[in-house]
Motif scaffolding. Sequence first.
Motif, mmCIF file in Angstrom:
data_model
loop_
_atom_site.group_PDB
_atom_site.id
_atom_site.type_symbol
_atom_site.label_atom_id
_atom_site.label_comp_id
_atom_site.label_asym_id
_atom_site.label_seq_id
_atom_site.Cartn_x
_atom_site.Cartn_y
_atom_site.Cartn_z
ATOM 1 N N ARG A 699 0.851 -1.187 0.000
ATOM 2 C CA ARG A 699 0.000 0.000 0.000
ATOM 3 C C ARG A 699 0.896 1.250 0.000
ATOM 4 N NH1 ARG A 699 -5.382 -0.894 1.604
ATOM 5 N NH2 ARG A 699 -5.523 1.308 2.148
ATOM 6 N N LEU A 700 0.415 2.281 -0.681
ATOM 7 C CA LEU A 700 1.058 3.587 -0.700
ATOM 8 C C LEU A 700 0.028 4.626 -0.276
ATOM 9 C CD1 LEU A 700 3.315 5.654 -1.471
ATOM 10 C CD2 LEU A 700 2.348 5.654 -3.770
ATOM 11 N N GLN A 701 0.394 5.442 0.698
ATOM 12 C CA GLN A 701 -0.495 6.519 1.149
ATOM 13 C C GLN A 701 0.285 7.827 1.149
ATOM 14 O OE1 GLN A 701 -1.904 6.318 5.206
ATOM 15 N NE2 GLN A 701 -3.769 7.419 4.730
ATOM 16 N N ILE A 702 -0.311 8.843 0.513
ATOM 17 C CA ILE A 702 0.266 10.190 0.492
ATOM 18 C C ILE A 702 -0.687 11.112 1.242
ATOM 19 C CG2 ILE A 702 1.102 12.069 -0.965
ATOM 20 C CD1 ILE A 702 1.542 10.067 -3.177
ATOM 21 N N LYS A 703 -0.216 11.648 2.351
ATOM 22 C CA LYS A 703 -1.065 12.481 3.211
ATOM 23 C C LYS A 703 -0.988 13.941 2.799
ATOM 24 C CE LYS A 703 -0.120 9.411 7.158
ATOM 25 N NZ LYS A 703 0.440 9.325 8.526
ATOM 26 N N ASP A 704 -2.061 14.666 3.118
ATOM 27 C CA ASP A 704 -2.118 16.120 2.900
ATOM 28 C C ASP A 704 -1.642 16.484 1.496
ATOM 29 O OD1 ASP A 704 -0.855 16.497 6.238
ATOM 30 O OD2 ASP A 704 -2.954 16.402 5.574
ATOM 31 N N CYS A 705 -2.324 15.932 0.504
ATOM 32 C CA CYS A 705 -1.900 16.121 -0.884
ATOM 33 C C CYS A 705 -1.953 17.583 -1.298
ATOM 34 C CB CYS A 705 -2.781 15.292 -1.822
ATOM 35 S SG CYS A 705 -2.532 13.521 -1.648
ATOM 36 N N LEU A 706 -0.964 17.965 -2.087
ATOM 37 C CA LEU A 706 -0.916 19.276 -2.708
ATOM 38 C C LEU A 706 -1.173 19.131 -4.208
ATOM 39 C CD1 LEU A 706 2.300 20.650 -0.976
ATOM 40 C CD2 LEU A 706 -0.066 21.040 -0.275
ATOM 41 N N ARG A 707 -1.462 20.236 -4.828
ATOM 42 C CA ARG A 707 -1.685 20.204 -6.269
ATOM 43 C C ARG A 707 -0.448 19.683 -7.005
ATOM 44 N NH1 ARG A 707 -4.565 19.167 -10.576
ATOM 45 N NH2 ARG A 707 -3.906 20.349 -12.416
ATOM 46 N N THR A 708 0.754 20.007 -6.463
ATOM 47 C CA THR A 708 2.000 19.571 -7.101
ATOM 48 C C THR A 708 2.213 18.064 -6.991
ATOM 49 O OG1 THR A 708 3.177 20.109 -5.054
ATOM 50 C CG2 THR A 708 3.139 21.778 -6.789
ATOM 51 N N ASP A 709 1.413 17.362 -6.168
ATOM 52 C CA ASP A 709 1.547 15.902 -6.063
ATOM 53 C C ASP A 709 0.916 15.181 -7.243
ATOM 54 O OD1 ASP A 709 1.098 16.042 -2.481
ATOM 55 O OD2 ASP A 709 2.934 15.972 -3.664
ATOM 56 N N THR A 710 0.218 15.890 -8.111
ATOM 57 C CA THR A 710 -0.374 15.255 -9.286
ATOM 58 C C THR A 710 0.727 14.644 -10.151
ATOM 59 O OG1 THR A 710 -2.230 16.805 -9.289
ATOM 60 C CG2 THR A 710 -1.736 15.673 -11.366
ATOM 61 N N GLY A 711 0.523 13.414 -10.599
ATOM 62 C CA GLY A 711 1.526 12.770 -11.443
ATOM 63 C C GLY A 711 1.273 11.288 -11.592
ATOM 64 N N GLN A 712 2.243 10.599 -12.194
ATOM 65 C CA GLN A 712 2.140 9.161 -12.458
ATOM 66 C C GLN A 712 2.672 8.375 -11.258
ATOM 67 O OE1 GLN A 712 4.996 6.891 -15.038
ATOM 68 N NE2 GLN A 712 3.245 6.804 -16.454
ATOM 69 N N ILE A 713 1.921 7.365 -10.836
ATOM 70 C CA ILE A 713 2.308 6.479 -9.736
ATOM 71 C C ILE A 713 2.633 5.116 -10.325
ATOM 72 C CG2 ILE A 713 1.617 5.433 -7.558
ATOM 73 C CD1 ILE A 713 1.972 8.450 -7.400
ATOM 74 N N LYS A 714 3.749 4.551 -9.903
ATOM 75 C CA LYS A 714 4.176 3.251 -10.427
ATOM 76 C C LYS A 714 4.599 2.350 -9.283
ATOM 77 C CE LYS A 714 8.204 2.936 -12.431
ATOM 78 N NZ LYS A 714 9.284 3.096 -13.431
ATOM 79 N N ILE A 715 4.216 1.068 -9.353
ATOM 80 C CA ILE A 715 4.693 0.059 -8.419
ATOM 81 C C ILE A 715 5.526 -0.941 -9.206
ATOM 82 C CG2 ILE A 715 2.543 -1.285 -8.633
ATOM 83 C CD1 ILE A 715 3.052 -2.303 -5.794
ATOM 84 N N GLN A 716 6.640 -1.351 -8.619
ATOM 85 C CA GLN A 716 7.547 -2.293 -9.268
ATOM 86 C C GLN A 716 7.790 -3.474 -8.338
ATOM 87 O OE1 GLN A 716 12.013 -1.861 -9.390
ATOM 88 N NE2 GLN A 716 11.581 -1.333 -11.529
ATOM 89 N N LEU A 717 7.601 -4.669 -8.900
ATOM 90 C CA LEU A 717 7.935 -5.907 -8.192
ATOM 91 C C LEU A 717 9.163 -6.496 -8.853
ATOM 92 C CD1 LEU A 717 4.418 -7.591 -7.732
ATOM 93 C CD2 LEU A 717 5.552 -5.910 -6.276
ATOM 94 N N LYS A 718 10.151 -6.851 -8.018
ATOM 95 C CA LYS A 718 11.404 -7.352 -8.552
ATOM 96 C C LYS A 718 11.866 -8.550 -7.757
ATOM 97 C CE LYS A 718 16.091 -5.828 -9.731
ATOM 98 N NZ LYS A 718 17.050 -4.698 -9.678
ATOM 99 N N ASN A 719 12.294 -9.601 -8.464
ATOM 100 C CA ASN A 719 12.925 -10.754 -7.821
ATOM 101 C C ASN A 719 14.195 -11.088 -8.591
ATOM 102 O OD1 ASN A 719 12.179 -12.103 -10.130
ATOM 103 N ND2 ASN A 719 10.624 -13.382 -9.176
#
Length: 1241
Positions: A699-719
């Motif tokens: 899980r990813l949580q970003i608190k107290d979001c600002l307008r500048t937080d707008t963007g692409q979110i990516k999760i990467q799984l690596k083994n």
Amino acid sequence: MITQYVKELPRGKTTPDFTRKPIALTVQEGKVAIFKAVVSGDPAPTVTWARNKGDTSDPEKYKPRYDERNREYVLEIVNVQVDQADTYKCFATNQFGKAMCTATLSVFAVGFKKKSNDASKKDGQANDPEDFRKMLRKTTIVKKRKEKPKKEGEIDPKFWEVMLSAKKSDYERICKEFGVTDYRWMLKQLNLKRKEKEDEQAKVVENVDNMKQIEVKTSGRAEFEFNMKLKEPNSKIYLYKDGEMLDYGDGNNDSSKHTMKKTGDKYMFSINNLGLNDGGLYQVDVEDVNIFSTTLAVPDVEFDGMLKDAKVVEGQDAVFEGVFSGPVPQITWCANDFSVEHGDKYNIIVSEDKLTHKLVVKNCGKQDKGVYTAIAGIKSSRATLAVDEDPNAKGKGRGGANDGADDLARRLAEEQARLQREKDEASRRGEGMDGRGDGSDGHDGLDGHGGAAVGRGDGTDGRGGLGGGVEDGRGGDATGKYGQGGLGGLGGDGEDRHGGDATGKYGQGGDGKDGSGKSGKDSGMGLGADGLGGQSAVVGLGGDGTGDKVHFASGLTDKNALRGKPVELVCKLSTDKIDGMWYKDGNKLTSKDGVVISKDGGTHKLIIQNCKDSDAGLYHFEVNGCKTEATVRVGDLPEFDPDALQKFSNPVIVKAGQSASFKMPFPPQASLDIKWFKDGSELHDGGSVKVVKESNHSRLQIKDCLRTDTGQIKIQLKNPFGSIEALSSLIVLDKPGPPQGPVEVNESTSSVLELKWNPPKDNGGSEVTNYIIERQQVGQSTWKRVGDISANHLTFRDRNVSLGKRYTYRIYAENLEGISEAMETEKIMAGSLMFPGQPGTPKVVSAFKNCINLTWTPPEKDGGTKILGYQLEKRKKDTNQWVSLNSVKDLIQDLTYAVKDVSEGSEYEFRVTAINISGPGEPSAPSAMVCAKNPNMKPHFKDPEDFMAVRSGNSIRIKINYEASPPPDITWLKNGEPVSPWNKIIHDDGTCTLVIPSSKYSDSGVYTIVAKNSSGQASFDIEVRVTDEPKPPGPVALEQVVYGKVIISWDPSPDHDKDNRLHYMVEEYNSNTRNWRRIADHLLCTTYTTSIQPGQEYHFKVYAKNDMGLSDPSESPTWGVNNNKVLAPSTVQAVVTLERPPSILVPLKVRTPPRGYQCYMTCAVRGCPTPYISWYHNGICINSDNNYYITNAFGICSMYILRVRPEDSGAYKVVAVNPFGRAECSSTLKVKEQISDNNVL
């Protein structure tokens, strides 16, 4: 990178090379990526393609081809996927070498593709209460370091903190990392900031020095240190990483991640158990003052090519090379656990693609042997360096047997030490001095030297004793896990020597196969493989210190193979004459077992075409008792929950101030590394970001979001087998930004003002609905709402304005989330003409009798409209009338003007007026009075040339430009005497030209122009040389005195003595290159020595050269193959003599210095023995005259006169004499009288 397979290339053949390399690509997922390369080489090379972390053998995905029309080799990747982003390699190979280059492929995803997975998991399970229970964590308050805020457009403050603690040698690397390119500005700012930092540090410390940047040690620990003396011993010391405070121990507890150890004034900080997440900026503060900053880079790379053991002879260079899976700008090199740097002893080389790193140990000696380590982050590779004595320095005869035994003992000790290091076991402890070591770490018996005693070592790591009997010595036996048999009979002539036995898992006995010792006169010592997958030891060392050697040039490496994909195991022997056997988990492998076994020279390969779980295991390759091992693991790429993948791709939309959450379920998987990214930057747990990583979800949580937080979110799984990614996006809704200016006034009348503006740069995530306009009259304090218009209109007409009044407007943008900040206009006047302000006062640039040049500055206020031009006026002294110099229809567009309507000797003042569309503004203040006359000026020559070469028969035209006021009187002199009246002198405004219609050799000389007026005088000398193309030199002769060298000599050109600027040029033609090339130029002597190669024919041309050009060449006879033939060695010692009579290499030159100036006269003399040099002036020897300073340094004979006098004029001669002959050269010295004012007519 180019590798040449042969020492010398055949004639006309070349190794492969890249004429055009493939370039890096960034493509969208699903598109086509095309790499193109153009290669050269003879014979034509074969081109293949590969990738760093994958296979390119699938013809459906990778399509290599050759474009004959463009002569390009092409790799086409169709339907590119995210997992195909990698570093791709292009290989060009022919029989003489191989060339390799790399290019990166970046892929950005535009959608999400599900992967097949077990569909049994339901959506409802994602909301299991257990998941929420796991999310509950104890709140930890992390202290943040007080950081200086980064202003827009400024350099990151961390850059200065790192630079203030860094070494000068690291400045360039740090500037590249932070994108700083202006080094001059950076150094200036750095000095200022260093002074500021020192003043700030002085508040808490007395001094800070001996700062060492962070460095990764061979133990896997990162350390940095410095000396610091605190003013207050109880001051608090804080350690930060990327702005977050870290807890650290005192170094006594090994479990602490971070430690600080204090010894006196020395502080050493350590980061233990180094991992990929430990990279970042580390800072040490005392109270709130920064003391030290350093950056730790931990690249996520693997060793594609490990270091290899090296063995050299004393005086040679040793080379260690490591190849990485990805670019690494800099790594750490260690010698015997101590870091080394580029310098006189070590040379560190990095390839252009940053993949290959080399360490060259120069001029190796005994002190250089040991273990060398390459460290890149958490990865390291080790290799040993063995340095043998120079065999040419060893004695011959009976003592050779002892030397062989000593050499064997030394190599045995080195091999044993290497095996111990590779096993990473604890150091052994020997007990007992009677030839037996008992216990868990039994050591060699020490009583084996001098008698026939037998040493024996028993225990976990027993090692046999060293038998010392002269006639019948026997080495000790050893029993244990790492048993090492003894070495027998090293003394005397070594008769009946017997090596000891060794029994154990890693026994090292005589034959090196099963650990059982083997006796005999020359049985030697065989070392068994260590079973660790590295290189095996040397096999078959003879008892006399000699024998054949077979070893692994490169061993096997562990592989992680994808299920259903091929995998390849490769090792290389030092010889191609021996075959070996492949084993899996101890069982012998053949081609019937579903594998492909191949051999190419000394390279042995085992290929598994379609990996299955049953293919996992321990593989080893064995030859003559040597073996190398590697582990093959079979697995799959990580997987996402396919049902949750589509849900994750939907964007998350929140309002400013709210929290945004992302969750991605996935099946439990082993060795899984989870990372979250925003716009390509990795997100770490801390601050407003919360990252939860569980076995079946993250899980990813970003608190107290600002307008500048707008963007692409990516999760990467690596083994260990690869990585996959999933993309989403975060949209933060907020009120819009203010409307953009500048505000334009479309209409301004007595009753209407129309304004126009631009929409906001940021609409806040939702469309702007309307604009609100407020107005304030200048002089009043209240704002009145005068308009509310829809977002479709970007103009507003205010119809309620008064003539001559000024207004200020505020414009707001509004959307569903709220109202933006206001954009406020300047003061705007309604319905009135706005005239420009006063220009700057005119300034006089220069004044002459017929022209006065003026300049001025534009007005500070232009009246709201463009300045159309300027009107200039003048007023003559003692009058009251201003006269316009230009009409209103012919305005001056520039800020300068040349006033030519003036009378010589009259005084004037000037003023200027700016004019816009409304009309003329107020005139400027008048300038100072200026008189129209030429300024007095001493004569000054403008860019004259001091040398001129003229072909004989052509006219001589010496043109000199000058400035002077009043006009000067000009006189021309030649060699200090007035020029002939037949010469023509042409005077023009500021120019004087001397013309000699048809030049002769006698017209050469020094011409002087003298200009004089009431303000002073000036003179300038121009050397004129009348010459022609030189005549060619005389016959050319070739002579070989030293093997591999030939002396080219020739007779001087007939013009040699007439032209002191004449010199010679030599060209060479040989049968190998078959073209003429220049090998020497600007030769003042008539000999030249060059290098030649045996087996080739040579031709030489000699040219005479002067200011007019080249003469015809004089060609040498052919210097052929027979001339270079090396004579067979003769038993009679050749007598070589270098004795020769004196000869003048460089003669004296004519000198004409002015009186009172210094004078040098120099020549070059050769002869053996060294000739005696005598100087003569007008036939009188001056060697003992104190008015002359005479030196002779290695054949360069010089005579120096501090201040020449008229009596120094005359003929000078140098005489060189030795027992074999005499040589002399002569010249003249003419002293010129200085020109005084009284001599100028």
